[in-house]
Design an enzyme around this catalytic site. Structure first.
Site, PDB file in Angstrom:
ATOM      1  N   PRO A   1       0.762  -1.255   0.166  1.00 53.78           N
ATOM      2  CA  PRO A   1      -0.133   0.152  -0.001  1.00 53.78           C
ATOM      3  C   PRO A   1       0.793   1.184   0.066  1.00 53.78           C
ATOM      4  O   PRO A   1       2.015   1.110   0.596  1.00 53.78           O
ATOM      5  CB  PRO A   1      -0.646   0.002   1.347  1.00 53.78           C
ATOM      6  CG  PRO A   1      -0.812  -1.589   1.601  1.00 53.78           C
ATOM      7  CD  PRO A   1       0.802  -1.900   1.240  1.00 53.78           C
ATOM      8  N   LYS A   2       0.357   2.264  -0.698  1.00 54.55           N
ATOM      9  CA  LYS A   2       1.219   3.512  -0.562  1.00 54.55           C
ATOM     10  C   LYS A   2       0.262   4.395   0.561  1.00 54.55           C
ATOM     11  O   LYS A   2      -0.602   4.830   0.352  1.00 54.55           O
ATOM     12  CB  LYS A   2       1.095   4.587  -2.012  1.00 54.55           C
ATOM     13  CG  LYS A   2       1.708   5.591  -1.946  1.00 54.55           C
ATOM     14  CD  LYS A   2       1.768   6.368  -3.220  1.00 54.55           C
ATOM     15  CE  LYS A   2       2.758   7.456  -3.480  1.00 54.55           C
ATOM     16  NZ  LYS A   2       2.335   8.481  -2.287  1.00 54.55           N
ATOM     17  N   TRP A   3       1.225   4.808   1.436  1.00 56.04           N
ATOM     18  CA  TRP A   3       0.622   5.322   2.694  1.00 56.04           C
ATOM     19  C   TRP A   3       0.688   7.071   2.412  1.00 56.04           C
ATOM     20  O   TRP A   3       1.540   7.534   1.884  1.00 56.04           O
ATOM     21  CB  TRP A   3       1.568   4.997   3.914  1.00 56.04           C
ATOM     22  CG  TRP A   3       1.473   3.492   4.178  1.00 56.04           C
ATOM     23  CD1 TRP A   3       2.183   2.579   3.795  1.00 56.04           C
ATOM     24  CD2 TRP A   3       0.342   2.949   4.957  1.00 56.04           C
ATOM     25  NE1 TRP A   3       1.815   1.385   4.067  1.00 56.04           N
ATOM     26  CE2 TRP A   3       0.715   1.444   5.056  1.00 56.04           C
ATOM     27  CE3 TRP A   3      -0.574   3.337   5.806  1.00 56.04           C
ATOM     28  CZ2 TRP A   3      -0.097   0.527   5.755  1.00 56.04           C
ATOM     29  CZ3 TRP A   3      -1.607   2.650   6.375  1.00 56.04           C
ATOM     30  CH2 TRP A   3      -0.897   1.077   6.368  1.00 56.04           C
TER      31      TRP A   3
ATOM     32  N   ASP B   1      -2.735   6.304  -0.614  1.00 55.86           N
ATOM     33  CA  ASP B   1      -2.930   7.012  -1.886  1.00 55.86           C
ATOM     34  C   ASP B   1      -2.794   5.877  -3.144  1.00 55.86           C
ATOM     35  O   ASP B   1      -3.215   6.413  -4.306  1.00 55.86           O
ATOM     36  CB  ASP B   1      -1.510   7.561  -2.078  1.00 55.86           C
ATOM     37  CG  ASP B   1      -1.261   8.978  -1.575  1.00 55.86           C
ATOM     38  OD1 ASP B   1      -2.593   9.417  -1.213  1.00 55.86           O
ATOM     39  OD2 ASP B   1      -0.272   9.540  -1.338  1.00 55.86           O
ATOM     40  N   GLY B   2      -2.522   4.646  -2.808  1.00 60.45           N
ATOM     41  CA  GLY B   2      -2.801   3.786  -3.790  1.00 60.45           C
ATOM     42  C   GLY B   2      -1.859   2.432  -3.619  1.00 60.45           C
ATOM     43  O   GLY B   2      -1.875   1.904  -2.325  1.00 60.45           O
TER      44      GLY B   2
END
Length: 257
Positions: A27-29, A174-175
């Site tokens: 995951p993009k934090w 974020d993605g």
């Protein structure tokens, strides 16, 4: 033992997830990028732009000093989690010049650190090791981790990563980030891939920062949106915003005379 400053490894934007073998997906934090240096008796938290963050997050400094073994350097993200998801606005408020205010906010909105890469362990530099090996070593190091220290989830299955991309939207993430399994840690290089949720909106430019290496380019824009009550909320940041790009997009930056 690695010592600060170390430029964090960066990611470049991709349109879609790479689906061939050989990638690790995370995951993009949505938080503050940080590298944590755990010395023999102290912890130093370095920001993405190589500045100290410890004074703004005293509760995190104390927790990491207690939780991490001496001689390790860990890359990750500082976040503030709420029942509604990650709260970037609350994180921004933590950067307050008054120490008394910083201490108060540390109790009111405590932060967490999400680890996603290992740069050194037992005083040994492991940046040249493949990403997959660093991940295994990081999992061993943080096997007993407790809040506010977390190990980011990771998968090698692009189908799971695709599901994350859909499920995490709205939770403050974020993605998805994709890292090649054989990738060494490359400080300051855009060596990873980031696949972000795509949404468009007409935003207010609330502020900007000059590009750090020149005076004829804007490095980033701080973007905001007004709510129904007329309050302006931070919604994102642009980056690598050159003057030529500004002209192409027809953006006008208004400043006080």
């Amino acid at each position: 033992m690695l010592e600060p400053p170390i430029h964090p490894m960066l990611a470049k934007l991709a349109d879609s997830l790479p689906e061939n073998d050989g990638f690790l997906y995370e995951p993009k934090w949505d938080g503050f990028r940080a590298i944590v240096f755990r010395g023999r008796r102290e912890v130093y938290i370095q920001s993405r732009d190589l500045k100290p963050l410890d004074r703004y997050f005293p509760e995190l400094n104390a927790a990491l000093l207690d939780a991490l073994p001496a001689g390790c350097v860990i890359d990750g993200e500082i976040v503030i989690a709420t029942v509604q998801g990650l709260d970037f606005d609350a994180l921004q408020l933590r950067l307050h010049p008054a120490q008394s205010r910083t201490v108060k906010l540390a109790h009111a909105t405590p932060s967490s650190f999400v680890a996603f890469d290992l740069l050194a362990v037992d005083g040994k530099d492991v940046m040249a090791s493949p990403q997959s090996d660093r991940r295994i070593a990081l999992e061993r190091l943080l096997a007993g981790a407790k809040p506010p220290l977390y190990l980011t989830p990771m998968t090698r299955d692009p189908r799971i990563a695709s599901a994350w991309l859909k499920q995490f939207e709205g939770a403050g993430l974020d993605g998805v980030v994709a890292k090649a399994s054989d990738l060494p840690y490359r400080p300051g290089k855009r060596a990873m891939l980031k696949i972000k949720h795509v949404r468009t909106a007409d935003c207010v430019v609330a502020g900007f920062r000059w590009y750090k290496e020149t005076t004829d380019a804007v490095g980033s824009l701080l973007l905001g949106l007004y709510d129904d009550a007329g309050a302006l909320h931070h919604v994102g940041v642009t980056s690598s915003f050159t003057m030529s790009t500004r002209r192409e997009l027809g953006v006008t930056i208004l400043t006080d005379a």
